[in-house]
Enzyme design. Structure first.
Site, PDB file in Angstrom:
ATOM      1  N   LYS A  13       0.831  -1.211   0.000  1.00 58.11           N
ATOM      2  CA  LYS A  13       0.000   0.000   0.000  1.00 58.11           C
ATOM      3  C   LYS A  13       0.868   1.265   0.000  1.00 58.11           C
ATOM      4  O   LYS A  13       0.674   2.159  -0.808  1.00 58.11           O
ATOM      5  CB  LYS A  13      -0.914   0.038   1.253  1.00 58.11           C
ATOM      6  CG  LYS A  13      -1.822  -1.162   1.398  1.00 58.11           C
ATOM      7  CD  LYS A  13      -2.697  -1.055   2.652  1.00 58.11           C
ATOM      8  CE  LYS A  13      -1.954  -1.073   3.977  1.00 58.11           C
ATOM      9  NZ  LYS A  13      -1.238  -2.328   4.286  1.00 58.11           N
ATOM     10  N   ARG A  88      -9.945   0.778   8.200  1.00 54.08           N
ATOM     11  CA  ARG A  88      -9.520  -0.571   8.574  1.00 54.08           C
ATOM     12  C   ARG A  88     -10.600  -1.327   9.325  1.00 54.08           C
ATOM     13  O   ARG A  88     -10.356  -2.458   9.744  1.00 54.08           O
ATOM     14  CB  ARG A  88      -8.296  -0.455   9.480  1.00 54.08           C
ATOM     15  CG  ARG A  88      -6.971  -0.804   8.812  1.00 54.08           C
ATOM     16  CD  ARG A  88      -5.875  -0.564   9.843  1.00 54.08           C
ATOM     17  NE  ARG A  88      -4.672  -1.294   9.593  1.00 54.08           N
ATOM     18  CZ  ARG A  88      -3.589  -0.778   9.009  1.00 54.08           C
ATOM     19  NH1 ARG A  88      -3.589   0.440   8.547  1.00 54.08           N
ATOM     20  NH2 ARG A  88      -2.500  -1.512   8.892  1.00 54.08           N
ATOM     21  N   ARG A 127      11.673  -5.048   5.244  1.00 54.79           N
ATOM     22  CA  ARG A 127      11.311  -3.642   5.008  1.00 54.79           C
ATOM     23  C   ARG A 127      12.176  -2.696   5.837  1.00 54.79           C
ATOM     24  O   ARG A 127      12.411  -2.907   7.014  1.00 54.79           O
ATOM     25  CB  ARG A 127       9.831  -3.444   5.373  1.00 54.79           C
ATOM     26  CG  ARG A 127       9.423  -1.996   5.504  1.00 54.79           C
ATOM     27  CD  ARG A 127       7.945  -1.776   5.364  1.00 54.79           C
ATOM     28  NE  ARG A 127       7.141  -2.341   6.425  1.00 54.79           N
ATOM     29  CZ  ARG A 127       5.815  -2.314   6.442  1.00 54.79           C
ATOM     30  NH1 ARG A 127       5.142  -1.782   5.420  1.00 54.79           N
ATOM     31  NH2 ARG A 127       5.152  -2.845   7.431  1.00 54.79           N
ATOM     32  N   ARG A 172      -1.200  -8.664  13.586  1.00 55.65           N
ATOM     33  CA  ARG A 172      -1.652  -7.711  12.559  1.00 55.65           C
ATOM     34  C   ARG A 172      -2.461  -8.421  11.472  1.00 55.65           C
ATOM     35  O   ARG A 172      -3.451  -7.880  10.971  1.00 55.65           O
ATOM     36  CB  ARG A 172      -0.446  -6.972  11.965  1.00 55.65           C
ATOM     37  CG  ARG A 172       0.141  -5.958  12.972  1.00 55.65           C
ATOM     38  CD  ARG A 172       1.582  -5.624  12.691  1.00 55.65           C
ATOM     39  NE  ARG A 172       1.771  -4.963  11.423  1.00 55.65           N
ATOM     40  CZ  ARG A 172       2.944  -4.866  10.804  1.00 55.65           C
ATOM     41  NH1 ARG A 172       4.029  -5.408  11.360  1.00 55.65           N
ATOM     42  NH2 ARG A 172       3.043  -4.247   9.652  1.00 55.65           N
TER      43      ARG A 172
HETATM   44  P1  ADP Z   1       1.048  -1.619   7.448  1.00 54.52           P
HETATM   45  O1  ADP Z   1       1.771  -0.709   6.487  1.00 54.52           O
HETATM   46  O2  ADP Z   1       1.915  -2.726   7.905  1.00 54.52           O
HETATM   47  O3  ADP Z   1      -0.281  -2.056   6.926  1.00 54.52           O
HETATM   48  P2  ADP Z   1       0.409   0.747   9.014  1.00 54.52           P
HETATM   49  O4  ADP Z   1       1.632   1.576   9.012  1.00 54.52           O
HETATM   50  O5  ADP Z   1      -0.695   1.150   8.097  1.00 54.52           O
HETATM   51  O6  ADP Z   1       0.799  -0.784   8.777  1.00 54.52           O
HETATM   52  O7  ADP Z   1      -0.197   0.674  10.478  1.00 54.52           O
HETATM   53  C1  ADP Z   1       0.604   0.352  11.583  1.00 54.52           C
HETATM   54  C2  ADP Z   1      -0.251   0.279  12.844  1.00 54.52           C
HETATM   55  O8  ADP Z   1      -0.903   1.539  13.068  1.00 54.52           O
HETATM   56  C3  ADP Z   1      -1.392  -0.739  12.824  1.00 54.52           C
HETATM   57  O9  ADP Z   1      -0.958  -2.044  13.200  1.00 54.52           O
HETATM   58  C4  ADP Z   1      -2.352  -0.124  13.855  1.00 54.52           C
HETATM   59  O10 ADP Z   1      -1.901  -0.350  15.181  1.00 54.52           O
HETATM   60  C5  ADP Z   1      -2.214   1.358  13.583  1.00 54.52           C
HETATM   61  N1  ADP Z   1      -3.178   1.846  12.565  1.00 54.52           N
HETATM   62  C6  ADP Z   1      -2.868   2.398  11.371  1.00 54.52           C
HETATM   63  N2  ADP Z   1      -3.984   2.731  10.705  1.00 54.52           N
HETATM   64  C7  ADP Z   1      -5.024   2.375  11.500  1.00 54.52           C
HETATM   65  C8  ADP Z   1      -6.447   2.424  11.360  1.00 54.52           C
HETATM   66  N3  ADP Z   1      -7.021   2.932  10.259  1.00 54.52           N
HETATM   67  N4  ADP Z   1      -7.212   1.945  12.377  1.00 54.52           N
HETATM   68  C9  ADP Z   1      -6.653   1.434  13.494  1.00 54.52           C
HETATM   69  N5  ADP Z   1      -5.322   1.335  13.684  1.00 54.52           N
HETATM   70  C10 ADP Z   1      -4.505   1.807  12.699  1.00 54.52           C
HETATM   71  P1  ADP Z   2       2.255  -1.824   3.233  1.00 58.21           P
HETATM   72  O1  ADP Z   2       2.224  -0.314   3.220  1.00 58.21           O
HETATM   73  O2  ADP Z   2       1.048  -2.434   2.572  1.00 58.21           O
HETATM   74  O3  ADP Z   2       2.482  -2.394   4.594  1.00 58.21           O
HETATM   75  P2  ADP Z   2       4.823  -1.553   1.829  1.00 58.21           P
HETATM   76  O4  ADP Z   2       4.504  -0.751   0.614  1.00 58.21           O
HETATM   77  O5  ADP Z   2       5.529  -0.877   2.937  1.00 58.21           O
HETATM   78  O6  ADP Z   2       3.483  -2.302   2.350  1.00 58.21           O
HETATM   79  O7  ADP Z   2       5.654  -2.844   1.346  1.00 58.21           O
HETATM   80  C1  ADP Z   2       6.155  -3.794   2.277  1.00 58.21           C
HETATM   81  C2  ADP Z   2       7.573  -4.200   1.886  1.00 58.21           C
HETATM   82  O8  ADP Z   2       7.530  -4.959   0.670  1.00 58.21           O
HETATM   83  C3  ADP Z   2       8.503  -3.020   1.623  1.00 58.21           C
HETATM   84  O9  ADP Z   2       9.789  -3.386   2.052  1.00 58.21           O
HETATM   85  C4  ADP Z   2       8.444  -2.845   0.089  1.00 58.21           C
HETATM   86  O10 ADP Z   2       9.680  -2.325  -0.417  1.00 58.21           O
HETATM   87  C5  ADP Z   2       8.211  -4.275  -0.393  1.00 58.21           C
HETATM   88  N1  ADP Z   2       7.303  -4.353  -1.551  1.00 58.21           N
HETATM   89  C6  ADP Z   2       6.237  -3.560  -1.828  1.00 58.21           C
HETATM   90  N2  ADP Z   2       5.617  -3.962  -2.966  1.00 58.21           N
HETATM   91  C7  ADP Z   2       6.298  -5.053  -3.409  1.00 58.21           C
HETATM   92  C8  ADP Z   2       6.158  -5.921  -4.545  1.00 58.21           C
HETATM   93  N3  ADP Z   2       5.165  -5.754  -5.440  1.00 58.21           N
HETATM   94  N4  ADP Z   2       7.047  -6.935  -4.679  1.00 58.21           N
HETATM   95  C9  ADP Z   2       8.036  -7.122  -3.752  1.00 58.21           C
HETATM   96  N5  ADP Z   2       8.236  -6.329  -2.678  1.00 58.21           N
HETATM   97  C10 ADP Z   2       7.381  -5.307  -2.494  1.00 58.21           C
END
Ligand code: ADP
Ligand code: ADP
Ligand code: ZN
Length: 220
Positions: A13, A88, A127, A172
């Site tokens: 994302k 979420r 990451r 998560r």
């Molecule tokens: P990821 O990129 O791994 O999906 P985020 O950076 O979006 O994780 O979120 C990290 C943490 O922040 C989540 O595990 C949660 O604790 C909190 N968080 C982020 N967005 C939300 C949301 N929309 N509702 C509730 N908790 C959230």
């Molecule tokens: P999210 O915001 O959904 O938690 P991220 O965009 O931070 O996910 O991506 C998670 C990890 O995977 C990062 O280290 C990123 O560089 C890597 N990544 C993202 N998209 C891809 C893909 N299509 N293929 C392989 N690695 C990816």
């Protein structure tokens, strides 16, 4: 253009939101990044969410909705935005609809990144993020062009998230399955849910998203 990127932790994302932001000049609204900024500032919100985030659980809807409602009404969001990590939960999705209706705006698309859950741990374990500009990298899948230097801002300061480990990832993923996945039918019923293969490489995922956005632009 108002978009939601939806997918479990590690789906891509943030990576795709950043590209869309750069390409279309949209604002990226990443609730996780916003919360981490509050924690870094050690302010009231930061103090309330620090432990919850470290545990891998979701923070309360009310707090998130308050934070987004405040942000979304800023003038820089008028042109459009990409929501990354919000909504979420079903109550968050409903609150978003109400917020947008009050602003006389509507969502254009919800893009689901379809991924193989078994492969996500490798994504989040590799990451790392630029501490200065937020660009995200991966030890294997997306290394900086020059080792140790951020492609986007030249910084050599990187950080690893404390919740990017196998134990917290389990919590998560459960939160995603139980609390976030139920919002998919909500958007499907509205006819705005699209899905792309999030296991393809980063450029291919961007192309698939672009193709969806092109189609929407033609039909509106
Ligand atoms: P990821 O990129 O791994 O999906 P985020 O950076 O979006 O994780 O979120 C990290 C943490 O922040 C989540 O595990 C949660 O604790 C909190 N968080 C982020 N967005 C939300 C949301 N929309 N509702 C509730 N908790 C959230
Ligand atoms: P999210 O915001 O959904 O938690 P991220 O965009 O931070 O996910 O991506 C998670 C990890 O995977 C990062 O280290 C990123 O560089 C890597 N990544 C993202 N998209 C891809 C893909 N299509 N293929 C392989 N690695 C990816
Ligand atoms: Zn940087």
């Amino acid at each position: 253009m108002r978009l939601i990127l939806l997918g479990p932790p590690g789906a891509g994302k943030g990576t795709q939101a950043r590209r869309l932001m750069q390409k279309y000049g949209l604002v990226q609204l990443a609730t996780g990044d916003m919360l981490r900024a509050h924690i870094a500032a050690d302010d009231d919100i930061g103090k309330r969410v620090k432990e919850i985030m470290a545990s891998g659980q979701l923070v309360p809807d009310q707090l998130i909705v308050f934070m987004i409602a405040e942000r979304i009404s800023h003038p820089d969001c008028e042109k459009g935005f990409i929501l990354d990590g919000f909504p979420r939960t079903v109550p968050q999705a409903e609150a978003l609809d109400k917020m947008l209706a009050d602003l006389d705006q509507k969502l254009d698309a919800v893009i689901k990144l379809k991924v193989d859950e078994g492969k996500l741990l490798k994504r989040i374990e590799g990451r790392f993020t630029c501490a200065d500009c937020g660009a995200s990298y991966h030890q294997e899948f997306h290394k900086p062009k020059v080792e140790g230097i951020c492609d986007e801002c030249g910084s050599d300061h990187f950080v690893v998230r404390p919740d990017d480990n196998p134990e917290k990832m389990k919590v998560r993923l459960t939160a995603f399955r139980e609390q976030t996945a139920p919002i998919l039918p909500y958007y499907e019923a509205k006819g705005i849910l699209h899905s792309v293969d999030g296991m393809a490489d980063i450029d291919a995922v961007s192309d698939a998203i672009d193709a969806i956005l092109d189609k929407i632009a033609i039909s509106t």
